[in-house]
Design an enzyme around this catalytic site. Structure first.
Site, PDB file in Angstrom:
ATOM      1  N   GLU A 161       0.852  -1.199   0.000  1.00  0.00           N
ATOM      2  CA  GLU A 161       0.000   0.000   0.000  1.00  0.00           C
ATOM      3  C   GLU A 161       0.882   1.241   0.000  1.00  0.00           C
ATOM      4  OE1 GLU A 161      -1.090  -1.395   3.974  1.00  0.00           O
ATOM      5  OE2 GLU A 161      -1.121   0.712   4.592  1.00  0.00           O
TER       6      GLU A 161
ATOM      7  N   LYS B  92       2.806   4.554   1.026  1.00  0.00           N
ATOM      8  CA  LYS B  92       3.251   5.150   2.288  1.00  0.00           C
ATOM      9  C   LYS B  92       2.911   6.640   2.204  1.00  0.00           C
ATOM     10  CE  LYS B  92       7.156   5.353   5.444  1.00  0.00           C
ATOM     11  NZ  LYS B  92       7.158   6.768   5.749  1.00  0.00           N
TER      12      LYS B  92
ATOM     13  N   ASP C  71       2.681  10.492   3.003  1.00  0.00           N
ATOM     14  CA  ASP C  71       3.614  11.438   3.626  1.00  0.00           C
ATOM     15  C   ASP C  71       2.829  12.502   4.390  1.00  0.00           C
ATOM     16  OD1 ASP C  71       5.979  12.511   4.330  1.00  0.00           O
ATOM     17  OD2 ASP C  71       6.488  13.319   2.355  1.00  0.00           O
TER      18      ASP C  71
ATOM     19  N   TYR D 136      -4.702   2.732   8.398  1.00  0.00           N
ATOM     20  CA  TYR D 136      -3.912   1.592   7.929  1.00  0.00           C
ATOM     21  C   TYR D 136      -3.377   0.686   9.041  1.00  0.00           C
ATOM     22  CZ  TYR D 136      -0.260   5.056   8.860  1.00  0.00           C
ATOM     23  OH  TYR D 136       0.514   6.010   9.436  1.00  0.00           O
TER      24      TYR D 136
ATOM     25  N   LYS E  49      11.089   2.798   0.031  1.00  0.00           N
ATOM     26  CA  LYS E  49      11.034   4.235  -0.264  1.00  0.00           C
ATOM     27  C   LYS E  49      11.307   4.511  -1.746  1.00  0.00           C
ATOM     28  CE  LYS E  49      11.055   7.087   2.943  1.00  0.00           C
ATOM     29  NZ  LYS E  49      11.784   7.372   4.140  1.00  0.00           N
TER      30      LYS E  49
ATOM     31  N   CYS F  10      33.897  39.868  -7.491  1.00  0.00           N
ATOM     32  CA  CYS F  10      32.585  39.867  -6.842  1.00  0.00           C
ATOM     33  C   CYS F  10      31.561  40.526  -7.769  1.00  0.00           C
ATOM     34  CB  CYS F  10      32.666  40.621  -5.526  1.00  0.00           C
ATOM     35  SG  CYS F  10      31.055  40.898  -4.776  1.00  0.00           S
TER      36      CYS F  10
ATOM     37  N   CYS G  16      30.371  44.027  -5.939  1.00  0.00           N
ATOM     38  CA  CYS G  16      31.211  45.209  -5.725  1.00  0.00           C
ATOM     39  C   CYS G  16      32.430  45.264  -6.644  1.00  0.00           C
ATOM     40  CB  CYS G  16      31.652  45.293  -4.266  1.00  0.00           C
ATOM     41  SG  CYS G  16      32.870  44.052  -3.822  1.00  0.00           S
TER      42      CYS G  16
ATOM     43  N   CYS H  39      34.620  37.150  -1.756  1.00  0.00           N
ATOM     44  CA  CYS H  39      34.855  38.524  -2.175  1.00  0.00           C
ATOM     45  C   CYS H  39      35.782  39.174  -1.151  1.00  0.00           C
ATOM     46  CB  CYS H  39      33.511  39.253  -2.209  1.00  0.00           C
ATOM     47  SG  CYS H  39      33.664  41.033  -2.196  1.00  0.00           S
TER      48      CYS H  39
ATOM     49  N   CYS I  94      31.765  46.077  -0.094  1.00  0.00           N
ATOM     50  CA  CYS I  94      30.813  45.210  -0.795  1.00  0.00           C
ATOM     51  C   CYS I  94      29.429  45.347  -0.166  1.00  0.00           C
ATOM     52  CB  CYS I  94      31.285  43.759  -0.730  1.00  0.00           C
ATOM     53  SG  CYS I  94      30.157  42.650  -1.577  1.00  0.00           S
TER      54      CYS I  94
HETATM   55  S1  IVH Z   1       2.270   1.085   9.075  1.00  0.00           S
HETATM   56  C1  IVH Z   1       4.052  -0.586  13.135  1.00  0.00           C
HETATM   57  N1  IVH Z   1       1.394   2.034   6.811  1.00  0.00           N
HETATM   58  O1  IVH Z   1       5.227   5.844   8.092  1.00  0.00           O
HETATM   59  C2  IVH Z   1       4.093   0.227  11.894  1.00  0.00           C
HETATM   60  N2  IVH Z   1       2.737   3.440   8.160  1.00  0.00           N
HETATM   61  O2  IVH Z   1       8.005   5.378   8.673  1.00  0.00           O
HETATM   62  C3  IVH Z   1       2.846   0.953  11.630  1.00  0.00           C
HETATM   63  N3  IVH Z   1       3.035   5.669   7.236  1.00  0.00           N
HETATM   64  O3  IVH Z   1       4.884   5.999  11.565  1.00  0.00           O
HETATM   65  C4  IVH Z   1       2.945   1.840  10.476  1.00  0.00           C
HETATM   66  N4  IVH Z   1       1.836   5.391   5.432  1.00  0.00           N
HETATM   67  O4  IVH Z   1       3.426   7.536  10.084  1.00  0.00           O
HETATM   68  C5  IVH Z   1       2.131   2.267   7.911  1.00  0.00           C
HETATM   69  N5  IVH Z   1       0.509   2.773   4.807  1.00  0.00           N
HETATM   70  C6  IVH Z   1       1.216   2.996   5.899  1.00  0.00           C
HETATM   71  C7  IVH Z   1       1.828   4.230   6.119  1.00  0.00           C
HETATM   72  C8  IVH Z   1       2.588   4.414   7.266  1.00  0.00           C
HETATM   73  C9  IVH Z   1       2.571   6.241   6.123  1.00  0.00           C
HETATM   74  C10 IVH Z   1       3.919   6.348   8.173  1.00  0.00           C
HETATM   75  C11 IVH Z   1       3.513   6.226   9.611  1.00  0.00           C
HETATM   76  C12 IVH Z   1       4.684   5.549  10.276  1.00  0.00           C
HETATM   77  C13 IVH Z   1       5.803   5.914   9.363  1.00  0.00           C
HETATM   78  C14 IVH Z   1       6.962   4.964   9.456  1.00  0.00           C
END
Ligand code: IVH
Length: 706
Positions: A126, A128, A130, A237, A325, A424, A427, A448, A454
């Site tokens: 799934e 991640k 931000d 999640y 990542k 520079c 100046c 400079c 300057c």
């Molecule tokens: S699972 C025990 N699922 O990423 C672990 N985390 O780098 C539970 N995050 O603290 C986290 N999307 O803030 C999980 N689909 C996702 C996520 C997710 C973002 C964040 C979350 C976590 C951090 C870890």
């Protein structure tokens, strides 16, 4: 950046030192990221620091003490909010970057469980998100509490704020367990982020660096009405405490969340092999720019909750999950020009001006080129098609010219090689690369030599002079200094102190300036008057002598006690003199610092400025400031939210008055200043019989009350 030494080559002492240094650096980044919502490095750079820290610890296990950062997540919750102790800690995730690490993850899981290579193993994938993680506690289906992650064990109570997020149900639909803590990510969409920043700009407020910071800043508001005006979203999640679980798999839990009326991410899938996971990763990567919200990778989780239980955790992260990542984002565009900026110390820094290009959803038209050698090494030429990389929130960088084929090579070669200016641009003085006396090599930075002539340096010096840790003149921020300089109102620091007199005599007319009025002029003049005396260490720091930052300024103040004593010695500090040796011998100093100080005082113009400045300002010996004040020598702790000043200001004020500021209450604490929301620290103070007072009382005590 210097390439770090291979870990195998580190001796124990070296490893210990680097581990400690990295720990401090990472800790500072964590504070900026989690508590201040204002990171200063990219996620990629942060991850690199963290990986090095972990690798050192793996090679030297004795460094893995309970205090190690590998045992911690995030950072302590902010003092502004009441605390919530997480009944089940909110942990973090381990990271992987390369594709083949996905198979390693699956193999690790198999090995731990004693599964053969062919035993079925389902893993979810799934996005991640931000944003910032949040734990929602539902009791009998009703939302009763919401908390941020904080340090993973204790977070901030943001219940009232979370209640304003329309997408988060206040009551769960259907038959929810008696107790269920739903965890997920609060985030802001790109569109809402852009609109919010436009509103901020219109209101003259600070802009948010990215949607994550905007979401964090919006959720962590003391006034829920502000949060209510900020469009926030949520994806569920994970979960914390639960009296019963509605499913026995990760994917089943997500389906149950959905049935309860919680938003879940539609890109969550179940896979049965590492290849399947990677395929989904690629799919999500393709869609990334079109999602409308920021994601920074893909999370893989072992699907069976029974297996998750067996796998458990290693220090701060589960063994059953990992974050894959995304690499830093790249794009190509044309380098139109190289702009050279000149800093306070005369350093010339090159800035790339680009044809605007979208890199990972953000339009980029400026990028850093680091320094002269980098440009030469990469052979970057104006007119080149270059690769730009944006990692996290920091200023994008140019990786180099893109030369894919002969045609591009020919095009590149027809362009003139870039010649870094030797004078520079502001100046016209010579710009030189000094030789480092230790290595005998030229410094990376060209400077400079115009010094006082300057104007770029002059403006930067004035900004430094008025800045928070120097004279701290409120109402005289960077932009105002630039305007005043441009309009000839202030050329050197003493001019600041003649502003009120010039206004009175009608020589200048600030009141009539655009953006000014009676009140702002009065406030500015009051701020200036308040700085006609200040501790000598700040005075020295404000001068902006090279190599004399706050620490060295304090050392000089301690050693010489008065500014006049420093000045007299520094004026006599020619090479080989006794005076030079005296400065050189100050603890923490050496020839480089001593030379910089001697040079500064040998400069005639500096002497003139100092004469003028000391006619307006009296530097007080550090002790004189301290002994006058009722809090001199005391140790003070600030807790709860302050309403009349920021914490930094309160700290600076206390220190100006000769007090020490500590972060936690102990027997050594003399005074606790508590604002609304003060919690455990205030309780501890009461327990130890330490005096506590309100912010108002504090202002009165220190004579700041108006
Ligand atoms: S699972 C025990 N699922 O990423 C672990 N985390 O780098 C539970 N995050 O603290 C986290 N999307 O803030 C999980 N689909 C996702 C996520 C997710 C973002 C964040 C979350 C976590 C951090 C870890």
């Amino acid at each position: 950046m210097k390439k770090p030494a291979p870990i195998e080559s580190l001796g124990e002492a070296q490893a210990r030192r680097e581990h400690a240094r990295l720990g401090e650096e990472i800790g500072a980044h964590d504070r900026r990221y989690y508590t201040e919502d204002a990171p200063t490095v990219s996620d990629a750079d942060y991850d690199a620091l963290r990986r090095r820290y972990e690798a050192i610890e793996a090679a030297f296990p004795e460094l893995a003490t309970p205090e190690s950062l590998t045992r911690k997540v995030g950072t302590a919750p902010s003092e502004k909010f009441a605390k919530v102790r997480h009944r089940v800690p909110m942990l973090s995730l381990g990271n992987i970057f390369a594709g083949d690490e996905v198979a390693d993850f699956a193999a690790r899981v198999r090995r731990f469980l004693g599964f053969g290579p062919d035993a079925p193993l389902a893993i979810t994938a799934e996005p991640k998100i931000d944003g910032l993680s949040c734990s929602l506690r539902y009791v009998k289906g009703e939302l009763v509490e919401a908390a941020t992650r904080g340090d993973g064990f204790e977070g901030e109570d943001v219940t009232a704020n979370v209640r304003t997020i329309g997408e988060i149900p206040k009551a769960l639909a259907g038959a929810a367990p008696e107790i269920l803590e739903v965890r997920g990510e609060v985030y802001m969409t790109h569109m809402d982020f852009a609109a919010l920043n436009a509103r901020q700009a219109e209101a003259g407020k600070t802009l948010f660096a990215n949607p994550r910071n905007a979401a964090a800043g919006s959720l962590r508001q003391l006034d829920p009405a502000i949060t209510a005006g900020r469009p926030l979203h949520f994806f569920a999640y994970a979960w914390g405490e639960a009296s019963a679980l509605p499913a026995s798999t990760q994917i089943g839990m997500i389906a149950a969340f959905k049935d309860f009326g919680l938003p879940v991410n539609p890109l969550t899938v179940l896979c049965h092999s590492a290849d399947g996971l990677i395929a989904h990763y690629r799919r999500i990567e393709q869609m990334r720019a079109r999602l409308g919200y920021d994601i920074d990778g893909v999370v893989y989780k072992v699907d069976s909750l029974a297996l998750q239980d067996r796998l458990g955790f290693v220090s701060r992260a589960p063994r059953w999950a990992v974050a894959h990542k995304f690499p830093a984002e790249k794009a190509t565009t044309v380098l139109r020009a190289i702009e050279i900026n000149v800093g306070r110390t005369g350093a010339l820094t090159p800035l790339a001006k680009l044809d605007p290009v979208t890199v990972g959803g953000v339009v980029v038209s400026n990028a850093t080129l680091h320094n002269e050698d980098e440009i030469a090494r990469k052979d970057i030429r104006i007119g080149d098609t270059v690769t730009v990389q944006r990692a996290g929130d920091v200023i994008p960088q140019i990786l180099g010219p893109r030369i894919l084929d002969k045609h591009e090579k020919d095009k590149h070669e027809k362009l003139a090689k870039y010649v870094f200016p030797k004078i520079c641009p502001i100046c016209g003085s010579a710009a030189v690369r000094e030789i480092d006396p230790k290595t005998g090599e030229a410094e990376a930075v060209r400077r400079c030599t115009g010094g006082l002539v300057c104007t770029a340096q002059a403006v930067e010096r004035l900004k430094h002079f008025a800045s928070r840790n120097a004279f701290d003149i409120e109402g005289l921020g960077d932009e105002r200094i630039e305007q005043f300089f441009r309009d000839g109102l202030i050329r050197t620091a003493p001019d600041i102190f003649t502003l009120p007199e010039r206004e009175r005599r009608g020589i200048i007319n600030l009141k009539e300036r655009e953006g000014f009025g009676e009140l702002s002029v009065r406030n500015l003049f009051n701020a200036i008057e308040a700085r006609r005396t200040l501790p000598v260490n700040r005075f020295i720091y404000a001068l902006g002598i090279r190599h004399v930052g706050e620490t060295n300024a304090r050392r000089l103040a301690r050693h010489f006690e008065s500014f006049e004593a420093l000045r007299k010695t520094a004026q006599a500090a020619q090479k080989g003199s006794e005076a030079r040796a005296e400065i050189n011998n100050i603890e923490g100093f050496g020839e480089v610092v001593a030379e910089a100080i001697a040079d500064f005082f040998a400069e005639k113009h500096n002497e003139e400025v100092l004469d003028a400045l000391t006619a307006h300002v009296t530097p007080l010996p550090m002790e004189a400031v301290a002994s006058k004040s009722p809090v001199a020598g005391k140790t003070i702790v600030f807790t709860g939210s302050l309403e009349r000043m920021t914490r930094d200001e309160a700290k600076a004020m206390a220190e100006r008055l000769g007090a020490k500021v500590a972060a936690s209450v102990s027997k050594k604490t003399d005074l606790v200043v508590a604002g609304p929301g003060a919690g455990s620290k205030l309780a501890k103070a009461a327990e130890l019989g330490i005096e506590a007072m309100s912010e108002e009382d504090w202002l009165r005590l220190t004579g700041q009350e108006t």
